[in-house]
Enzyme design. Structure first.
Site, PDB file in Angstrom:
ATOM      1  N   HIS A  17      51.449  49.656  59.799  1.00 51.53           N
ATOM      2  CA  HIS A  17      51.149  48.271  60.061  1.00 51.53           C
ATOM      3  C   HIS A  17      49.712  48.022  60.559  1.00 51.53           C
ATOM      4  CE1 HIS A  17      55.891  47.942  60.605  1.00 51.53           C
ATOM      5  NE2 HIS A  17      55.573  47.340  59.238  1.00 51.53           N
ATOM      6  N   LYS A  41      68.401  40.971  57.914  1.00 54.47           N
ATOM      7  CA  LYS A  41      68.072  42.093  58.466  1.00 54.47           C
ATOM      8  C   LYS A  41      68.517  42.280  59.962  1.00 54.47           C
ATOM      9  CE  LYS A  41      64.073  44.480  56.365  1.00 54.47           C
ATOM     10  NZ  LYS A  41      62.682  45.173  56.626  1.00 54.47           N
TER      11      LYS A  41
END
Ligand code: ADP
Length: 162
Positions: A17, A41
């Site tokens: 990321h 999630k």
């Protein structure tokens, strides 16, 4: 002033990321990391914990901000005064997934553009879920995540064991 939104779960932020964030911050005037509250999630870290970790890991990058959002990504993008989303792709599975989401977002708002950035070879296998799995079996995750993340993850896993 062209800003780009980098949306994701970041549960937790990884070196993969971070690489996308750094590369995007060299291309655009600003990068807004948008931490989603994705109802589909279940996350290990709360939104506040994920944001605190991202803050620590990006504090040296002057044109990066972090925000939380829980509405539609395209609505959040427009509210932020831009029409650009950036996402990372590691392999064909990511590409297929991102392609579908990008097309859906274009159906929802035809002005919103999604840009896909190829993952660096070094980080092609790195994902938040892989890092959590490796650590759960006692493996070394230091090459996959920044140090503050490694420390917090170890704390979390130790707390869960006790
Ligand atoms: P989401 O739950 O929205 O997929 P993630 O935090 O898993 O959120 O990922 C956010 C974005 O970062 C996605 O576009 C994902 O493909 C990308 N990404 C994840 N890991 C990497 C990596 N190692 N290298 C490049 N991009 C990555």
């Amino acid at each position: 002033m062209k800003k780009v939104i980098y949306p994701g779960s970041f549960d937790p932020i990884t070196n993969g990321h971070l690489d996308i964030i750094k590369r995007a911050s060299h291309i655009f005037d600003g990068v807004i990391i948008a931490v989603g509250n994705n109802t589909a999630k279940t996350t290990l870290f709360s939104v506040d914990e994920r944001i605190a970790l991202i803050k620590k890991c990006t504090e040296t990058l002057p044109n990066v901000e972090i925000k939380q959002y829980s509405n539609l990504t395209v609505d959040f993008v427009k509210e932020s005064g831009t029409n650009l989303i950036i996402r990372g792709t590691r392999d064909s599975q990511d590409y297929n997934f991102e392609n579908r989401i990008a097309n859906l977002n274009r159906l929802l708002d035809s002005d919103v553009e999604t840009l896909l950035m190829l993952a660096d070879k070094k980080y092609e296998l790195v994902s938040s879920s892989m890092v959590k799995e490796v650590l759960s079996f006692g493996g070394d995750i230091s090459q996959f995540v920044p140090q503050p993340v490694e420390i917090k993850l170890k704390e979390k896993f130790n707390n869960e064991k006790n």
